[in-house]
Design a protein around this motif. Structure first.
Motif, mmCIF file in Angstrom:
data_model
loop_
_atom_site.group_PDB
_atom_site.id
_atom_site.type_symbol
_atom_site.label_atom_id
_atom_site.label_comp_id
_atom_site.label_asym_id
_atom_site.label_seq_id
_atom_site.Cartn_x
_atom_site.Cartn_y
_atom_site.Cartn_z
ATOM 1 N N SER A 81 0.832 -1.207 0.000
ATOM 2 C CA SER A 81 0.000 0.000 0.000
ATOM 3 C C SER A 81 0.870 1.262 0.000
ATOM 4 O O SER A 81 0.811 2.102 0.903
ATOM 5 C CB SER A 81 -0.923 0.011 1.240
ATOM 6 N N PRO A 82 1.702 1.407 -1.048
ATOM 7 C CA PRO A 82 2.653 2.522 -1.063
ATOM 8 C C PRO A 82 1.991 3.863 -1.345
ATOM 9 O O PRO A 82 0.912 3.942 -1.936
ATOM 10 C CB PRO A 82 3.589 2.136 -2.212
ATOM 11 N N ASP A 83 2.665 4.921 -0.912
ATOM 12 C CA ASP A 83 2.247 6.278 -1.254
ATOM 13 C C ASP A 83 2.888 6.715 -2.579
ATOM 14 O O ASP A 83 2.325 7.536 -3.302
ATOM 15 C CB ASP A 83 2.661 7.251 -0.144
ATOM 16 N N TYR A 84 4.081 6.160 -2.851
ATOM 17 C CA TYR A 84 4.814 6.490 -4.077
ATOM 18 C C TYR A 84 5.412 5.214 -4.661
ATOM 19 O O TYR A 84 5.788 4.297 -3.930
ATOM 20 C CB TYR A 84 5.958 7.478 -3.799
ATOM 21 N N ILE A 85 5.497 5.190 -5.993
ATOM 22 C CA ILE A 85 6.216 4.131 -6.692
ATOM 23 C C ILE A 85 7.172 4.780 -7.685
ATOM 24 O O ILE A 85 6.774 5.657 -8.465
ATOM 25 C CB ILE A 85 5.265 3.185 -7.451
ATOM 26 N N PHE A 86 8.433 4.360 -7.645
ATOM 27 C CA PHE A 86 9.415 4.763 -8.650
ATOM 28 C C PHE A 86 9.826 3.495 -9.397
ATOM 29 O O PHE A 86 10.398 2.571 -8.814
ATOM 30 C CB PHE A 86 10.621 5.430 -7.996
ATOM 31 N N HIS A 87 9.514 3.467 -10.696
ATOM 32 C CA HIS A 87 9.710 2.249 -11.493
ATOM 33 C C HIS A 87 10.989 2.351 -12.313
ATOM 34 O O HIS A 87 11.042 3.011 -13.356
ATOM 35 C CB HIS A 87 8.506 2.039 -12.413
ATOM 36 N N LYS A 124 -6.699 4.026 -4.254
ATOM 37 C CA LYS A 124 -5.874 4.610 -3.194
ATOM 38 C C LYS A 124 -4.977 5.659 -3.811
ATOM 39 O O LYS A 124 -4.546 5.533 -4.963
ATOM 40 C CB LYS A 124 -5.003 3.537 -2.524
ATOM 41 N N ARG A 125 -4.703 6.695 -3.073
ATOM 42 C CA ARG A 125 -3.843 7.742 -3.608
ATOM 43 C C ARG A 125 -2.397 7.232 -3.693
ATOM 44 O O ARG A 125 -1.757 6.968 -2.682
ATOM 45 C CB ARG A 125 -3.903 8.997 -2.746
ATOM 46 N N ILE A 126 -1.904 7.067 -4.914
ATOM 47 C CA ILE A 126 -0.520 6.662 -5.153
ATOM 48 C C ILE A 126 0.046 7.544 -6.267
ATOM 49 O O ILE A 126 -0.621 7.782 -7.277
ATOM 50 C CB ILE A 126 -0.413 5.184 -5.593
ATOM 51 N N ASN A 127 1.256 8.000 -6.088
ATOM 52 C CA ASN A 127 1.940 8.788 -7.104
ATOM 53 C C ASN A 127 3.056 7.946 -7.705
ATOM 54 O O ASN A 127 3.916 7.444 -6.981
ATOM 55 C CB ASN A 127 2.512 10.067 -6.488
ATOM 56 N N ILE A 128 3.025 7.776 -9.030
ATOM 57 C CA ILE A 128 3.954 6.876 -9.702
ATOM 58 C C ILE A 128 4.791 7.629 -10.725
ATOM 59 O O ILE A 128 4.255 8.352 -11.572
ATOM 60 C CB ILE A 128 3.210 5.727 -10.416
ATOM 61 N N VAL A 129 6.120 7.456 -10.633
ATOM 62 C CA VAL A 129 7.037 7.993 -11.639
ATOM 63 C C VAL A 129 7.639 6.808 -12.377
ATOM 64 O O VAL A 129 8.322 5.969 -11.788
ATOM 65 C CB VAL A 129 8.149 8.844 -11.001
ATOM 66 N N LEU A 130 7.344 6.718 -13.679
ATOM 67 C CA LEU A 130 7.833 5.639 -14.532
ATOM 68 C C LEU A 130 9.070 6.132 -15.280
ATOM 69 O O LEU A 130 9.001 7.128 -16.008
ATOM 70 C CB LEU A 130 6.747 5.217 -15.524
ATOM 71 N N GLY A 182 -7.392 8.211 -7.693
ATOM 72 C CA GLY A 182 -6.326 8.713 -6.829
ATOM 73 C C GLY A 182 -4.927 8.327 -7.274
ATOM 74 O O GLY A 182 -3.949 8.638 -6.601
ATOM 75 N N VAL A 183 -4.832 7.639 -8.421
ATOM 76 C CA VAL A 183 -3.528 7.206 -8.927
ATOM 77 C C VAL A 183 -3.021 8.216 -9.946
ATOM 78 O O VAL A 183 -3.655 8.436 -10.982
ATOM 79 C CB VAL A 183 -3.618 5.808 -9.563
ATOM 80 N N ASN A 184 -1.891 8.832 -9.654
ATOM 81 C CA ASN A 184 -1.299 9.841 -10.533
ATOM 82 C C ASN A 184 0.011 9.309 -11.101
ATOM 83 O O ASN A 184 0.859 8.796 -10.366
ATOM 84 C CB ASN A 184 -1.053 11.136 -9.773
ATOM 85 N N ILE A 185 0.182 9.448 -12.417
ATOM 86 C CA ILE A 185 1.305 8.821 -13.114
ATOM 87 C C ILE A 185 2.006 9.843 -13.995
ATOM 88 O O ILE A 185 1.371 10.628 -14.701
ATOM 89 C CB ILE A 185 0.802 7.651 -13.980
ATOM 90 N N ALA A 186 3.341 9.815 -13.976
ATOM 91 C CA ALA A 186 4.133 10.655 -14.869
ATOM 92 C C ALA A 186 5.367 9.881 -15.311
ATOM 93 O O ALA A 186 5.717 8.846 -14.732
ATOM 94 C CB ALA A 186 4.532 11.965 -14.186
ATOM 95 N N ILE A 187 6.029 10.397 -16.350
ATOM 96 C CA ILE A 187 7.172 9.719 -16.966
ATOM 97 C C ILE A 187 8.416 10.579 -16.842
ATOM 98 O O ILE A 187 8.376 11.787 -17.089
ATOM 99 C CB ILE A 187 6.903 9.444 -18.453
ATOM 100 N N LEU A 242 9.274 15.506 -9.429
ATOM 101 C CA LEU A 242 8.113 15.114 -10.228
ATOM 102 C C LEU A 242 7.110 14.358 -9.366
ATOM 103 O O LEU A 242 5.904 14.599 -9.449
ATOM 104 C CB LEU A 242 8.571 14.262 -11.407
ATOM 105 N N GLY A 243 7.586 13.436 -8.525
ATOM 106 C CA GLY A 243 6.695 12.712 -7.634
ATOM 107 C C GLY A 243 5.970 13.628 -6.674
ATOM 108 O O GLY A 243 4.759 13.488 -6.448
ATOM 109 N N ALA A 244 6.704 14.606 -6.120
ATOM 110 C CA ALA A 244 6.097 15.566 -5.204
ATOM 111 C C ALA A 244 5.061 16.428 -5.920
ATOM 112 O O ALA A 244 4.003 16.744 -5.363
ATOM 113 C CB ALA A 244 7.177 16.442 -4.580
ATOM 114 N N SER A 245 5.346 16.794 -7.166
ATOM 115 C CA SER A 245 4.408 17.622 -7.942
ATOM 116 C C SER A 245 3.139 16.848 -8.281
ATOM 117 O O SER A 245 2.043 17.419 -8.292
ATOM 118 C CB SER A 245 5.082 18.116 -9.228
ATOM 119 N N LEU A 246 3.276 15.551 -8.558
ATOM 120 C CA LEU A 246 2.098 14.720 -8.808
ATOM 121 C C LEU A 246 1.150 14.743 -7.620
ATOM 122 O O LEU A 246 -0.076 14.722 -7.787
ATOM 123 C CB LEU A 246 2.528 13.270 -9.081
ATOM 124 N N ASP A 247 1.711 14.778 -6.429
ATOM 125 C CA ASP A 247 0.904 14.753 -5.219
ATOM 126 C C ASP A 247 0.136 16.054 -5.007
ATOM 127 O O ASP A 247 -0.925 16.069 -4.390
ATOM 128 C CB ASP A 247 1.808 14.488 -4.009
#
Length: 348
Positions: A81-87, A124-130, A182-187, A242-247
């Motif tokens: 149940s992460p708050d952020y994911i960095f892929h 769930k609110r998760i911010n993901i940077v791919l 609640g899932v926000n994604i950026a590259i 970028l992750g912080a800005s997604l939030d």
């Protein structure tokens, strides 16, 4: 801004895929300094000793090992149940992609799509940077930098697999309503990252360092190829921003951003070699123009990252090379002090 990022990420749960790789380990250390709870997923366990640490817990709280194409990512994400994911998880070598193209496409393209597939029903609110690559662009050997809106492509399997991953990302974003759940994604796109602790094959500075111990002459391929060389901490800083800005701002959802130095900082492979030799005269190499499997000219336009994120690279290429050499020199002389160098470079 570093203090601001620390406040944003403090005590958050963060999943880092590819955590045992070069960039993954550096990011894990930064996140631990932010007092995050850090979870890692990779195809192999983190080797803390090769990075200068005695305890794995100084880099990651818990790690999961498996093949990204077969692992139950849906259950993993639900469990953490992460708050952020960095892929970061990827097959990252051009020449390896030529030798094993199918594995490269599976890991880089399908692996990224499987991350998105595991998230499509998440509420769930998760911010993901791919993380993809600067090589996603259709390289036309332009003298100016590629912008985020330029055509994607890829002549070799690695480049094509990353461009295909981005097409997969766009298709998932167009098909599934992530943001309303609640899932926000950026590259994030960056390339030719250097720094201490990179032990992968076909890495210029690590191979030059290895030539000292082996006492063998390193053959330099594509010496005239130019790249936007940057220290690993610069793109990681950009990814964190970028992750912080997604939030904070939904307008970043679905956006891609280049991270790199200014175009003037693009330097040839040959130039990097001679700078390394100036610092470490015992390095031995030979220039060979016969082999050239990579594009000779590649630059990024990072105006969007500056305008939207306030991102600007902290270190120029000469500083980046010097910092990298300092790490490897310390590794050769006394590995017990590497942690101090890493933390000092993060502070700088």
């Amino acid at each position: 801004m570093f203090n601001h990022l620390e406040q944003v990420f403090k005590y958050k749960k963060v999943l880092v895929t590819g955590h045992s790789g070069f960039k993954g380990r550096w990011l894990c250390r930064i996140l631990k300094k932010f007092n995050c709870e850090v979870f890692g997923f990779s195809s192999y366990k983190i080797d803390e000793s090769s990075f200068g640490f005695n305890k794995k817990e100084e880099l990651v709280d818990k790690e999961y090992i498996g093949d990204i194409c077969t692992y139950d990512l849906n259950s993993l994400i639900k469990k953490i149940s992460p708050d952020y994911i960095f892929h970061f998880a990827a097959q990252a070598l051009v020449r390896e992609s030529i030798l094993n193209p199918i594995n490269t496409f599976k890991t880089n393209t399908i692996g990224t799509c499987l991350i998105l597939d595991a998230l499509k029903n998440t509420k769930k609110r998760i911010n993901i940077v791919l993380i993809t690559s600067d090589k996603v662009y259709e390289n036309k050997e332009w003298i100016w930098g590629y912008r985020e809106t330029d055509q994607l492509g890829g002549k070799d399997p690695y480049s094509a697999s990353k461009a295909m991953a981005e097409l997969g990302i766009k298709s998932y974003l167009n098909t599934y309503d992530y943001s309303n759940n609640g899932v926000n994604i950026a590259i994030g796109r960056a390339g030719n990252v250097i720094g201490g602790g990179d032990w992968s094959k076909d890495r210029l500075i690590p191979d030059l360092i290895k030539s000292i111990k082996s006492k063998e002459i390193l053959i330099i391929r594509s010496p005239k190829a130019t790249r936007p060389w940057q220290h690993v901490l610069d793109p990681l800083y950009g990814y964190l921003k970028l992750g912080a800005s997604l939030d904070n701002d939904s307008s970043f959802h679905g956006e891609a951003f280049n991270f790199g130095p200014s175009n003037q900082e693009s330097r040839s492979v040959e130039s990097i070699c001679y700078q390394v030799k100036d610092i470490l005269p015992e390095v031995k190499f030979k220039i060979n123009d016969n082999e050239n499997s990579e594009s000779s000219l590649l630059q990024l336009d990072c105006a969007k990252s500056l305008l939207r994120l306030g991102f600007k690279a902290r270190f120029d290429s000469y500083q980046s090379v010097k910092m990298t050499i300092n790490w490897y020199r310390q590794y050769m002389n006394d590995k017990t002090k590497l942690k101090n160098i890493i933390d000092e470079q993060i502070r700088s």
